[in-house]
Design a protein around this motif. Structure first.
Motif, PDB file in Angstrom:
ATOM      1  N   ILE A  48      10.070  -0.640  -4.635  1.00  0.00           N
ATOM      2  CA  ILE A  48       9.288   0.310  -4.387  1.00  0.00           C
ATOM      3  C   ILE A  48      10.035   1.585  -4.881  1.00  0.00           C
ATOM      4  O   ILE A  48      11.302   1.630  -4.632  1.00  0.00           O
ATOM      5  CB  ILE A  48       8.970   0.634  -2.667  1.00  0.00           C
ATOM      6  N   ALA A  49       9.412   2.614  -5.499  1.00  0.00           N
ATOM      7  CA  ALA A  49      10.216   3.804  -5.797  1.00  0.00           C
ATOM      8  C   ALA A  49       9.859   4.912  -5.000  1.00  0.00           C
ATOM      9  O   ALA A  49       8.476   5.062  -4.586  1.00  0.00           O
ATOM     10  CB  ALA A  49       9.715   4.189  -7.418  1.00  0.00           C
ATOM     11  N   THR A  50      10.541   5.560  -4.467  1.00  0.00           N
ATOM     12  CA  THR A  50      10.478   6.762  -3.533  1.00  0.00           C
ATOM     13  C   THR A  50      10.914   7.822  -4.388  1.00  0.00           C
ATOM     14  O   THR A  50      11.002   7.867  -5.788  1.00  0.00           O
ATOM     15  CB  THR A  50      11.142   6.802  -2.315  1.00  0.00           C
ATOM     16  N   TYR A  51      10.679   9.182  -4.034  1.00  0.00           N
ATOM     17  CA  TYR A  51      11.217  10.064  -4.768  1.00  0.00           C
ATOM     18  C   TYR A  51      12.523  10.245  -5.318  1.00  0.00           C
ATOM     19  O   TYR A  51      13.150  10.773  -6.240  1.00  0.00           O
ATOM     20  CB  TYR A  51      10.961  11.571  -4.303  1.00  0.00           C
ATOM     21  N   THR A  52      13.328   9.429  -4.401  1.00  0.00           N
ATOM     22  CA  THR A  52      15.030   9.471  -4.214  1.00  0.00           C
ATOM     23  C   THR A  52      15.457   8.075  -4.541  1.00  0.00           C
ATOM     24  O   THR A  52      16.477   7.985  -5.354  1.00  0.00           O
ATOM     25  CB  THR A  52      15.378  10.144  -3.202  1.00  0.00           C
ATOM     26  N   ASP A  53      14.867   7.103  -4.279  1.00  0.00           N
ATOM     27  CA  ASP A  53      15.545   5.851  -4.116  1.00  0.00           C
ATOM     28  C   ASP A  53      14.685   4.646  -4.769  1.00  0.00           C
ATOM     29  O   ASP A  53      13.327   4.939  -4.904  1.00  0.00           O
ATOM     30  CB  ASP A  53      15.629   5.292  -2.561  1.00  0.00           C
ATOM     31  N   VAL A  54      15.300   3.492  -4.835  1.00  0.00           N
ATOM     32  CA  VAL A  54      14.828   2.210  -5.358  1.00  0.00           C
ATOM     33  C   VAL A  54      14.793   1.289  -4.064  1.00  0.00           C
ATOM     34  O   VAL A  54      15.912   1.248  -3.908  1.00  0.00           O
ATOM     35  CB  VAL A  54      15.022   1.627  -6.826  1.00  0.00           C
TER      36      VAL A  54
ATOM     37  N   THR B  85       4.211  -3.851   7.916  1.00  0.00           N
ATOM     38  CA  THR B  85       5.580  -3.149   7.884  1.00  0.00           C
ATOM     39  C   THR B  85       5.444  -1.870   7.070  1.00  0.00           C
ATOM     40  O   THR B  85       4.890  -2.038   5.914  1.00  0.00           O
ATOM     41  CB  THR B  85       6.657  -4.312   7.282  1.00  0.00           C
ATOM     42  N   TYR B  86       6.135  -0.985   7.802  1.00  0.00           N
ATOM     43  CA  TYR B  86       6.382   0.395   7.329  1.00  0.00           C
ATOM     44  C   TYR B  86       7.645   0.413   6.686  1.00  0.00           C
ATOM     45  O   TYR B  86       8.644  -0.162   7.294  1.00  0.00           O
ATOM     46  CB  TYR B  86       6.046   1.242   8.397  1.00  0.00           C
ATOM     47  N   TYR B  87       7.815   1.013   5.401  1.00  0.00           N
ATOM     48  CA  TYR B  87       9.071   1.225   4.773  1.00  0.00           C
ATOM     49  C   TYR B  87       9.641   2.709   4.672  1.00  0.00           C
ATOM     50  O   TYR B  87      10.805   3.096   4.775  1.00  0.00           O
ATOM     51  CB  TYR B  87       9.111   0.530   3.295  1.00  0.00           C
TER      52      TYR B  87
ATOM     53  N   VAL C 200       4.619   3.892   2.770  1.00  0.00           N
ATOM     54  CA  VAL C 200       4.403   2.697   2.195  1.00  0.00           C
ATOM     55  C   VAL C 200       4.545   1.455   3.212  1.00  0.00           C
ATOM     56  O   VAL C 200       5.177   1.548   3.996  1.00  0.00           O
ATOM     57  CB  VAL C 200       5.817   2.363   1.354  1.00  0.00           C
ATOM     58  N   TYR C 201       3.541   0.607   2.873  1.00  0.00           N
ATOM     59  CA  TYR C 201       3.436  -0.460   4.088  1.00  0.00           C
ATOM     60  C   TYR C 201       3.219  -1.893   3.019  1.00  0.00           C
ATOM     61  O   TYR C 201       2.707  -1.885   1.967  1.00  0.00           O
ATOM     62  CB  TYR C 201       1.896  -0.201   4.763  1.00  0.00           C
ATOM     63  N   LEU C 202       3.776  -2.874   3.786  1.00  0.00           N
ATOM     64  CA  LEU C 202       3.464  -4.243   3.452  1.00  0.00           C
ATOM     65  C   LEU C 202       2.622  -4.763   4.282  1.00  0.00           C
ATOM     66  O   LEU C 202       2.659  -4.748   5.641  1.00  0.00           O
ATOM     67  CB  LEU C 202       4.726  -5.015   3.588  1.00  0.00           C
ATOM     68  N   LEU C 203       1.200  -5.342   3.731  1.00  0.00           N
ATOM     69  CA  LEU C 203       0.428  -5.835   4.567  1.00  0.00           C
ATOM     70  C   LEU C 203       0.065  -7.270   4.098  1.00  0.00           C
ATOM     71  O   LEU C 203      -0.157  -7.660   3.069  1.00  0.00           O
ATOM     72  CB  LEU C 203      -1.087  -5.141   4.677  1.00  0.00           C
ATOM     73  N   ARG C 204       0.372  -8.216   5.158  1.00  0.00           N
ATOM     74  CA  ARG C 204      -0.099  -9.612   4.726  1.00  0.00           C
ATOM     75  C   ARG C 204      -1.541 -10.225   4.694  1.00  0.00           C
ATOM     76  O   ARG C 204      -2.182  -9.825   5.721  1.00  0.00           O
ATOM     77  CB  ARG C 204       0.784 -10.450   5.689  1.00  0.00           C
TER      78      ARG C 204
ATOM     79  N   TRP D  21       0.954  -1.129   0.200  1.00  0.00           N
ATOM     80  CA  TRP D  21       0.160   0.121   0.144  1.00  0.00           C
ATOM     81  C   TRP D  21       0.793   1.179   0.017  1.00  0.00           C
ATOM     82  O   TRP D  21       1.931   1.564   0.873  1.00  0.00           O
ATOM     83  CB  TRP D  21      -0.899  -0.048   1.257  1.00  0.00           C
ATOM     84  N   ILE D  22       0.675   2.200  -0.884  1.00  0.00           N
ATOM     85  CA  ILE D  22       1.096   3.454  -0.750  1.00  0.00           C
ATOM     86  C   ILE D  22       0.089   4.320  -0.680  1.00  0.00           C
ATOM     87  O   ILE D  22      -0.823   4.777  -1.382  1.00  0.00           O
ATOM     88  CB  ILE D  22       2.052   3.881  -2.267  1.00  0.00           C
ATOM     89  N   ALA D  23      -0.034   5.157   0.499  1.00  0.00           N
ATOM     90  CA  ALA D  23      -0.944   5.929   0.892  1.00  0.00           C
ATOM     91  C   ALA D  23      -0.103   7.449   1.156  1.00  0.00           C
ATOM     92  O   ALA D  23       0.395   7.505   2.213  1.00  0.00           O
ATOM     93  CB  ALA D  23      -1.793   5.738   1.918  1.00  0.00           C
TER      94      ALA D  23
END
Length: 113
Positions: free
Chosen positions: A52-58, A32-34, A20-24, A14-16
């Motif tokens: 996951i793409a952020t504004y700066t990282d993969v 889990t929050y990233y 960014v979260y991983l939900l099982r 989920w990206i809100a």
């Protein structure tokens, strides 16, 4: 908000509002929050990894939800274009708002190609 199913890991990413979260699926109260700057998710052809793409990282996640690697590649945005021969093909913003450049990142270890 985006929700990306990841069947191999029995989870959703989920990206809100950047978070960014991983939900099982089988653990409804476990997540889990990233990161706070998430903009996109990509599931590789080999579904053991999600990106996951952020504004700066993969960020590369393994199917257990652990960060396998994290690579900075941009200043203000990353677009996933796909993958070829073990590389993620990206479009990266280096000079906001209009300078975008193609980049490649190794799926195996996050090295920039």
């Amino acid at each position: 908000m985006s929700i990306t199913p990841w069947p191999y890991a029995n989870a959703h990413i989920w990206i809100a509002r950047g978070a960014v979260y991983l939900l099982r699926i089988d653990q409804a109260y476990s997540w889990t929050y990233y990161d706070d700057l998430g903009i996109a998710c990509y599931i590789a052809h080999d579904p053991k990894h999600a990106f996951i793409a952020t504004y700066t990282d993969v960020i590369c996640l393994d199917s257990a939800g652990f960060i396998h690697w994290r690579t900075p590649v941009a200043i203000d945005g990353i677009e996933f274009l796909g993958e070829t021969d073990g590389w993620l093909e990206l479009n990266c913003c280096d000079d906001p708002p209009d300078v975008w450049r193609p980049r490649r990142v190794s799926i195996r270890d996050g090295a920039i190609g």
